[in-house]
Design an enzyme around this catalytic site. Structure first.
Site, PDB file in Angstrom:
ATOM      1  N   TYR A  32       0.821  -1.209   0.000  1.00  0.00           N
ATOM      2  CA  TYR A  32       0.000   0.000   0.000  1.00  0.00           C
ATOM      3  C   TYR A  32       0.857   1.261   0.000  1.00  0.00           C
ATOM      4  O   TYR A  32       0.395   2.328  -0.395  1.00  0.00           O
ATOM      5  CB  TYR A  32      -0.908   0.045   1.236  1.00  0.00           C
ATOM      6  CG  TYR A  32      -2.199  -0.721   1.085  1.00  0.00           C
ATOM      7  CD1 TYR A  32      -2.200  -2.083   0.830  1.00  0.00           C
ATOM      8  CD2 TYR A  32      -3.435  -0.068   1.196  1.00  0.00           C
ATOM      9  CE1 TYR A  32      -3.381  -2.784   0.705  1.00  0.00           C
ATOM     10  CE2 TYR A  32      -4.622  -0.761   1.070  1.00  0.00           C
ATOM     11  CZ  TYR A  32      -4.591  -2.117   0.828  1.00  0.00           C
ATOM     12  OH  TYR A  32      -5.770  -2.807   0.703  1.00  0.00           O
ATOM     13  N   LYS A  83       3.073 -15.568   2.424  1.00  0.00           N
ATOM     14  CA  LYS A  83       3.233 -16.308   1.167  1.00  0.00           C
ATOM     15  C   LYS A  83       4.733 -16.592   1.043  1.00  0.00           C
ATOM     16  O   LYS A  83       5.404 -16.170   0.098  1.00  0.00           O
ATOM     17  CB  LYS A  83       2.683 -15.454   0.002  1.00  0.00           C
ATOM     18  CG  LYS A  83       2.623 -16.166  -1.328  1.00  0.00           C
ATOM     19  CD  LYS A  83       1.548 -17.252  -1.406  1.00  0.00           C
ATOM     20  CE  LYS A  83       1.594 -17.970  -2.744  1.00  0.00           C
ATOM     21  NZ  LYS A  83       0.760 -19.173  -2.779  1.00  0.00           N
ATOM     22  N   ASP A 142      -3.041 -18.466   0.650  1.00  0.00           N
ATOM     23  CA  ASP A 142      -4.048 -19.179  -0.147  1.00  0.00           C
ATOM     24  C   ASP A 142      -4.715 -20.272   0.688  1.00  0.00           C
ATOM     25  O   ASP A 142      -5.938 -20.441   0.670  1.00  0.00           O
ATOM     26  CB  ASP A 142      -3.457 -19.730  -1.463  1.00  0.00           C
ATOM     27  CG  ASP A 142      -2.128 -20.454  -1.291  1.00  0.00           C
ATOM     28  OD1 ASP A 142      -1.569 -20.450  -0.172  1.00  0.00           O
ATOM     29  OD2 ASP A 142      -1.640 -21.039  -2.282  1.00  0.00           O
ATOM     30  N   ASP A 184      -6.457  -7.163   4.044  1.00  0.00           N
ATOM     31  CA  ASP A 184      -7.580  -6.519   3.347  1.00  0.00           C
ATOM     32  C   ASP A 184      -8.455  -7.576   2.687  1.00  0.00           C
ATOM     33  O   ASP A 184      -9.683  -7.591   2.842  1.00  0.00           O
ATOM     34  CB  ASP A 184      -7.028  -5.550   2.292  1.00  0.00           C
ATOM     35  CG  ASP A 184      -8.140  -4.898   1.488  1.00  0.00           C
ATOM     36  OD1 ASP A 184      -9.128  -4.448   2.111  1.00  0.00           O
ATOM     37  OD2 ASP A 184      -8.027  -4.862   0.246  1.00  0.00           O
ATOM     38  N   ASP A 217     -12.494  -9.242   3.954  1.00  0.00           N
ATOM     39  CA  ASP A 217     -13.739  -9.231   3.167  1.00  0.00           C
ATOM     40  C   ASP A 217     -14.306 -10.645   3.107  1.00  0.00           C
ATOM     41  O   ASP A 217     -15.508 -10.859   3.249  1.00  0.00           O
ATOM     42  CB  ASP A 217     -13.491  -8.742   1.721  1.00  0.00           C
ATOM     43  CG  ASP A 217     -13.796  -7.254   1.548  1.00  0.00           C
ATOM     44  OD1 ASP A 217     -13.627  -6.503   2.529  1.00  0.00           O
ATOM     45  OD2 ASP A 217     -14.193  -6.849   0.439  1.00  0.00           O
TER      46      ASP A 217
HETATM   47  C1  IPM Z   1     -10.391  -1.449   3.819  1.00  0.00           C
HETATM   48  C2  IPM Z   1     -10.620  -0.857   2.463  1.00  0.00           C
HETATM   49  C3  IPM Z   1      -9.475   0.089   2.093  1.00  0.00           C
HETATM   50  C4  IPM Z   1      -8.201  -0.713   2.086  1.00  0.00           C
HETATM   51  C5  IPM Z   1      -9.687   0.823   0.754  1.00  0.00           C
HETATM   52  C6  IPM Z   1     -10.844   1.765   0.811  1.00  0.00           C
HETATM   53  C7  IPM Z   1      -8.481   1.569   0.314  1.00  0.00           C
HETATM   54  O1  IPM Z   1     -10.834  -1.844   1.520  1.00  0.00           O
HETATM   55  O2  IPM Z   1     -10.227  -0.687   4.796  1.00  0.00           O
HETATM   56  O3  IPM Z   1     -10.407  -2.661   3.941  1.00  0.00           O
HETATM   57  O4  IPM Z   1      -7.894  -1.385   1.091  1.00  0.00           O
HETATM   58  O5  IPM Z   1      -7.476  -0.670   3.070  1.00  0.00           O
HETATM   59 MG    MG Z   2     -10.946  -3.789   2.340  1.00  0.00          MG
END
Ligand code: IPM
Ligand code: MG
Length: 386
Positions: free
Chosen positions: A164, A214, A246, A270, A274
């Site tokens: 990042y 990884k 993975d 990240d 999700d």
């Molecule tokens: C998160 C989001 C952010 C990230 C985006 C909005 C840049 O997906 O906080 O998980 O990737 O960190």
């Molecule tokens: Mg995210």
């Protein structure tokens, strides 16, 4: 009676509507427990770009630095905003098309920059994302209830390093055409401090850490693994397991209940969170806390945000789930203000309302009552009042 200064940055898309419900819940806590939360609002994201010319202004950065905690909503414009433009509230309506997240007159500035500056400049390197599905929601998940039962895990995501922030990161011209580069860089010190955070947190839990990397491909992961082993030597009471990312993605939906603390680098964290959010039924359920080392008079300074993002496709339609924002407030009370009883009061209230059968659109289920964003907020406020 305590006085706590909170910067409120609601941001874009569904950010303002879910943050408003978090604020109402804070006000209910203030009333019930006799605290004073001094909340100051400021702009971030697209709203700030349009009004102030940058995703976050110097004045807002200063406000954040001077506060005891930051309550954050979401940033990002149209498609391709946070989490690929999928709606935090309604994952089933997801759109996966990535694209520029802001296409207004100042489109050189990305709204996400607000988040990156806050994380980096305030040194909030530890992002905590707890995932504990409510019993009442076990059937709302796409994963079988039997697999989910007992899941209570905490992802500790490194937040101020890795790909990042690594330089160079650009698209550039070459004789053969365009090429793009991103840089994944970690220092041993950066790895050691986040792994240490994970071990400390594991001590108060089930004493298990899964370190995710990884290492069969990446040098940064090989350093990560070596460093995790070194840190682990200081915590003989905690067990450490190494997992490739993975494999971890697979085990998260195969044996989610076996995890306690998962620690990993920025981008893996990240992606995995999700995925893990679906264990709780919806992205609209997951709060997060970003912490560093700075202490205020009350506790650790931190930034608190739901993980779901701005979900512009459902903004303004009363469809967004405010529970992630409300649970985010509970994390703030616990970590930044040391108000544990108050935090539990919020979490208990959310659980009671969900148990009573109230759902937002993202958790629509046969036989349950679907309510809008504000109504869900009101119900939880009433439950907090007791
Ligand atoms: C998160 C989001 C952010 C990230 C985006 C909005 C840049 O997906 O906080 O998980 O990737 O960190
Ligand atoms: Mg995210």
């Amino acid at each position: 009676m305590g006085t706590y200064a909170i910067a409120v940055l609601a941001g874009d898309g569904i950010g303002p509507e879910v943050t408003a419900q978090g604020v109402r819940v804070l006000e209910a806590v203030a009333e019930r427990f006799g605290h004073y939360f001094k909340m100051t609002e400021a702009l971030v994201g697209v709203a700030a770009i349009e009004a102030e010319g940058d995703a976050i202004s110097h004045a807002t950065m200063r406000l954040c630095q001077e506060s005891d905690a930051i309550l954050f909503g979401a940033v990002g414009g149209r498609s391709g905003g946070r989490s690929g433009g999928r709606s935090g509230g309604v994952p089933r309506m997801g759109r996966d098309k990535a694209g520029p997240s802001y296409e207004g007159p100042h489109s050189g500035v990305q709204p996400e920059r607000a988040l990156f500056r806050l994380r980096k400049e305030l040194a909030l390197y530890a992002n905590l994302r707890p995932i504990r599905p409510f019993d009442a929601l076990l059937n709302a998940s796409t994963i079988k209830a039997d697999i989910l039962r007992g899941t209570d895990l905490l992802v500790v995501r490194e937040l101020t390093g890795g790909i990042y922030y690594g330089k160079p990161s650009e698209i550039r011209e070459t004789a053969q055409g365009l090429e793009a580069i991103d840089t994944l860089v970690y220092t041993e010190a950066e790895i050691a401090r986040i792994v240490r955070t994970a071990f400390e947190l594991a001590r108060d839990r089930r004493k298990k850490v899964a370190s995710v990397d990884k290492a069969n491909v990446l040098s940064s992961s090989r350093l990560w693994r070596r460093t995790a082993d070194l840190v682990a030597a200081d915590y003989p009471d905690v067990t450490l397991e190494h997992l490739l990312v993975d494999a971890c993605a697979m085990h998260l939906i195969r044996r989610p209940a076996s995890f306690d603390v998962i620690v990993t680098e920025n981008m893996f964290g990240d992606i995995l969170t999700d995925e893990a959010s679906m264990l709780a039924g919806s992205m609209g359920m997951l709060p997060s806390a970003s912490l560093g080392t700075r202490h205020t008079a009350h506790g650790l300074f931190g930034l608190y945000e739901p993980i779901h993002g701005s979900a512009p496709d459902i903004a303004g339609q009363e469809k967004a789930n405010p529970i992630a924002a409300i649970l985010t407030v509970a994390l703030m009370l616990r970590y930044s203000f040391n108000l544990k009883e108050e935090a539990r009061a919020i979490e208990g209230a959310v659980e009671r309302i969900v148990e009573a059968g109230y759902r937002t659109e993202d958790l629509r289920e046969e036989g349950k009552k679907v309510v809008g964003t504000k109504e869900m907020g009101r119900l939880i406020v009433e439950a907090v009042r007791g």
